[in-house]
Design a protein around this motif. Structure first.
Motif, mmCIF file in Angstrom:
data_model
loop_
_atom_site.group_PDB
_atom_site.id
_atom_site.type_symbol
_atom_site.label_atom_id
_atom_site.label_comp_id
_atom_site.label_asym_id
_atom_site.label_seq_id
_atom_site.Cartn_x
_atom_site.Cartn_y
_atom_site.Cartn_z
ATOM 1 N N ASP A 4 0.830 -1.190 0.000
ATOM 2 C CA ASP A 4 0.000 0.000 0.000
ATOM 3 C C ASP A 4 0.869 1.246 0.000
ATOM 4 O O ASP A 4 1.968 1.242 0.509
ATOM 5 C CB ASP A 4 -0.887 -0.010 1.256
ATOM 6 C CG ASP A 4 -1.889 1.115 1.248
ATOM 7 O OD1 ASP A 4 -2.025 1.753 2.287
ATOM 8 O OD2 ASP A 4 -2.524 1.341 0.217
ATOM 9 N N PHE A 40 -7.439 -6.161 5.620
ATOM 10 C CA PHE A 40 -8.097 -6.696 4.434
ATOM 11 C C PHE A 40 -7.607 -5.926 3.216
ATOM 12 O O PHE A 40 -7.675 -4.692 3.183
ATOM 13 C CB PHE A 40 -9.619 -6.574 4.538
ATOM 14 C CG PHE A 40 -10.204 -7.383 5.666
ATOM 15 C CD1 PHE A 40 -10.045 -8.754 5.712
ATOM 16 C CD2 PHE A 40 -10.910 -6.764 6.678
ATOM 17 C CE1 PHE A 40 -10.584 -9.504 6.743
ATOM 18 C CE2 PHE A 40 -11.461 -7.497 7.711
ATOM 19 C CZ PHE A 40 -11.295 -8.880 7.748
ATOM 20 N N LEU A 41 -7.098 -6.662 2.234
ATOM 21 C CA LEU A 41 -6.557 -6.049 1.025
ATOM 22 C C LEU A 41 -7.538 -6.162 -0.127
ATOM 23 O O LEU A 41 -8.257 -7.149 -0.250
ATOM 24 C CB LEU A 41 -5.247 -6.732 0.640
ATOM 25 C CG LEU A 41 -4.156 -6.751 1.696
ATOM 26 C CD1 LEU A 41 -2.985 -7.572 1.219
ATOM 27 C CD2 LEU A 41 -3.731 -5.346 2.044
ATOM 28 N N GLU A 42 -7.542 -5.166 -0.976
ATOM 29 C CA GLU A 42 -8.282 -5.212 -2.235
ATOM 30 C C GLU A 42 -7.232 -5.465 -3.307
ATOM 31 O O GLU A 42 -6.559 -4.540 -3.781
ATOM 32 C CB GLU A 42 -9.043 -3.910 -2.456
ATOM 33 C CG GLU A 42 -10.148 -3.726 -1.441
ATOM 34 C CD GLU A 42 -10.950 -2.454 -1.649
ATOM 35 O OE1 GLU A 42 -10.715 -1.741 -2.641
ATOM 36 O OE2 GLU A 42 -11.808 -2.191 -0.797
ATOM 37 N N ASP A 44 -7.281 -6.437 -6.447
ATOM 38 C CA ASP A 44 -7.437 -5.877 -7.795
ATOM 39 C C ASP A 44 -6.943 -4.438 -7.864
ATOM 40 O O ASP A 44 -6.359 -4.021 -8.863
ATOM 41 C CB ASP A 44 -8.899 -5.931 -8.246
ATOM 42 C CG ASP A 44 -9.375 -7.362 -8.469
ATOM 43 O OD1 ASP A 44 -8.525 -8.264 -8.594
ATOM 44 O OD2 ASP A 44 -10.600 -7.568 -8.506
ATOM 45 N N GLU A 45 -7.185 -3.697 -6.799
ATOM 46 C CA GLU A 45 -6.802 -2.284 -6.775
ATOM 47 C C GLU A 45 -5.460 -2.052 -6.086
ATOM 48 O O GLU A 45 -4.984 -0.917 -6.009
ATOM 49 C CB GLU A 45 -7.896 -1.474 -6.091
ATOM 50 C CG GLU A 45 -9.206 -1.551 -6.852
ATOM 51 C CD GLU A 45 -10.322 -0.803 -6.146
ATOM 52 O OE1 GLU A 45 -10.014 0.116 -5.372
ATOM 53 O OE2 GLU A 45 -11.492 -1.136 -6.382
ATOM 54 N N LYS A 46 -4.867 -3.144 -5.554
ATOM 55 C CA LYS A 46 -3.563 -3.084 -4.881
ATOM 56 C C LYS A 46 -3.544 -2.025 -3.777
ATOM 57 O O LYS A 46 -2.695 -1.146 -3.747
ATOM 58 C CB LYS A 46 -2.438 -2.845 -5.881
ATOM 59 C CG LYS A 46 -2.288 -3.964 -6.869
ATOM 60 C CD LYS A 46 -1.111 -3.762 -7.768
ATOM 61 C CE LYS A 46 -1.013 -4.930 -8.724
ATOM 62 N NZ LYS A 46 0.089 -4.785 -9.653
ATOM 63 N N ARG A 47 -4.535 -2.144 -2.869
ATOM 64 C CA ARG A 47 -4.598 -1.206 -1.757
ATOM 65 C C ARG A 47 -5.265 -1.866 -0.558
ATOM 66 O O ARG A 47 -5.881 -2.922 -0.663
ATOM 67 C CB ARG A 47 -5.354 0.056 -2.145
ATOM 68 C CG ARG A 47 -6.818 -0.146 -2.435
ATOM 69 C CD ARG A 47 -7.493 1.151 -2.840
ATOM 70 N NE ARG A 47 -8.909 0.983 -3.014
ATOM 71 C CZ ARG A 47 -9.820 1.275 -2.100
ATOM 72 N NH1 ARG A 47 -9.448 1.748 -0.935
ATOM 73 N NH2 ARG A 47 -11.097 1.089 -2.325
ATOM 74 N N GLY A 49 -8.147 -2.245 1.958
ATOM 75 C CA GLY A 49 -9.580 -1.986 1.925
ATOM 76 C C GLY A 49 -10.118 -1.609 3.290
ATOM 77 O O GLY A 49 -10.862 -0.644 3.436
ATOM 78 N N SER A 50 -9.723 -2.376 4.317
ATOM 79 C CA SER A 50 -10.197 -2.097 5.668
ATOM 80 C C SER A 50 -9.272 -2.732 6.693
ATOM 81 O O SER A 50 -8.438 -3.580 6.359
ATOM 82 C CB SER A 50 -11.631 -2.592 5.857
ATOM 83 O OG SER A 50 -11.720 -3.973 5.600
ATOM 84 N N TYR A 71 -10.662 1.615 5.297
ATOM 85 C CA TYR A 71 -9.378 2.309 5.341
ATOM 86 C C TYR A 71 -9.520 3.787 4.984
ATOM 87 O O TYR A 71 -8.722 4.605 5.432
ATOM 88 C CB TYR A 71 -8.364 1.624 4.414
ATOM 89 C CG TYR A 71 -6.975 2.164 4.617
ATOM 90 C CD1 TYR A 71 -6.266 1.863 5.776
ATOM 91 C CD2 TYR A 71 -6.379 2.990 3.679
ATOM 92 C CE1 TYR A 71 -5.001 2.363 5.990
ATOM 93 C CE2 TYR A 71 -5.108 3.491 3.883
ATOM 94 C CZ TYR A 71 -4.423 3.177 5.032
ATOM 95 O OH TYR A 71 -3.174 3.686 5.244
ATOM 96 N N GLU A 114 -19.828 0.594 7.261
ATOM 97 C CA GLU A 114 -19.739 1.199 5.933
ATOM 98 C C GLU A 114 -20.163 2.625 5.961
ATOM 99 O O GLU A 114 -20.851 3.136 6.690
ATOM 100 C CB GLU A 114 -20.573 0.421 4.942
ATOM 101 C CG GLU A 114 -20.001 -0.975 4.797
ATOM 102 C CD GLU A 114 -20.627 -1.743 3.660
ATOM 103 O OE1 GLU A 114 -21.034 -1.128 2.677
ATOM 104 O OE2 GLU A 114 -20.708 -2.950 3.774
#
Length: 114
Positions: A4, A40-42, A44-47, A49-50, A71, A114
């Motif tokens: 990240d 928690f990683l996303e 697909d977006e390489k970042r 998530g939370s 995040y 959320e």
């Protein structure tokens, strides 16, 4: 693992996601929320998530359950994590009895904010 890119003091630098683990989390007002249990990683977006926050403050989180904090709510990361946003009180959802039976024993539920 460098994954990240975080903004810290108006500069972008790579950070290891493992540096988040066990960091204490506070609201902007200085109220203790809990500490980071997992990230928690996303992919697909390489970042990021939370962040999964555990040992939560019962004054903020009903039942002191673990909560996943988006995040995008993180304002600053250093020796502690400061959130720019956090609800005044997080309530757990009440499940119907038939749904509760389907849950395996010992499995801890995670509330997603959320």
């Amino acid at each position: 693992m460098y994954f990240d890119y975080m903004m810290q003091k108006d500069t972008w630098k790579p950070e290891e996601v493992t540096t988040f683990l066990k960091l204490p989390v506070y609201t902007r007002e200085g109220v203790y929320v809990g500490h980071v249990k997992n990230v928690f990683l996303e992919l697909d977006e390489k970042r990021v998530g939370s962040l999964l926050v555990t040992n939560t403050n019962p004054a903020l989180v009903e039942g002191s359950v673990d909560v996943a904090v988006p995040y995008r709510w993180v304002n600053a990361v250093g020796d502690i994590i400061i959130l720019s946003n956090f609800p005044g009180k997080v309530a757990t959802k009440k499940e119907k009895p038939e749904k509760a039976k389907k849950t395996q024993e010992g499995e801890q539920k995670i509330d997603m904010i959320e």
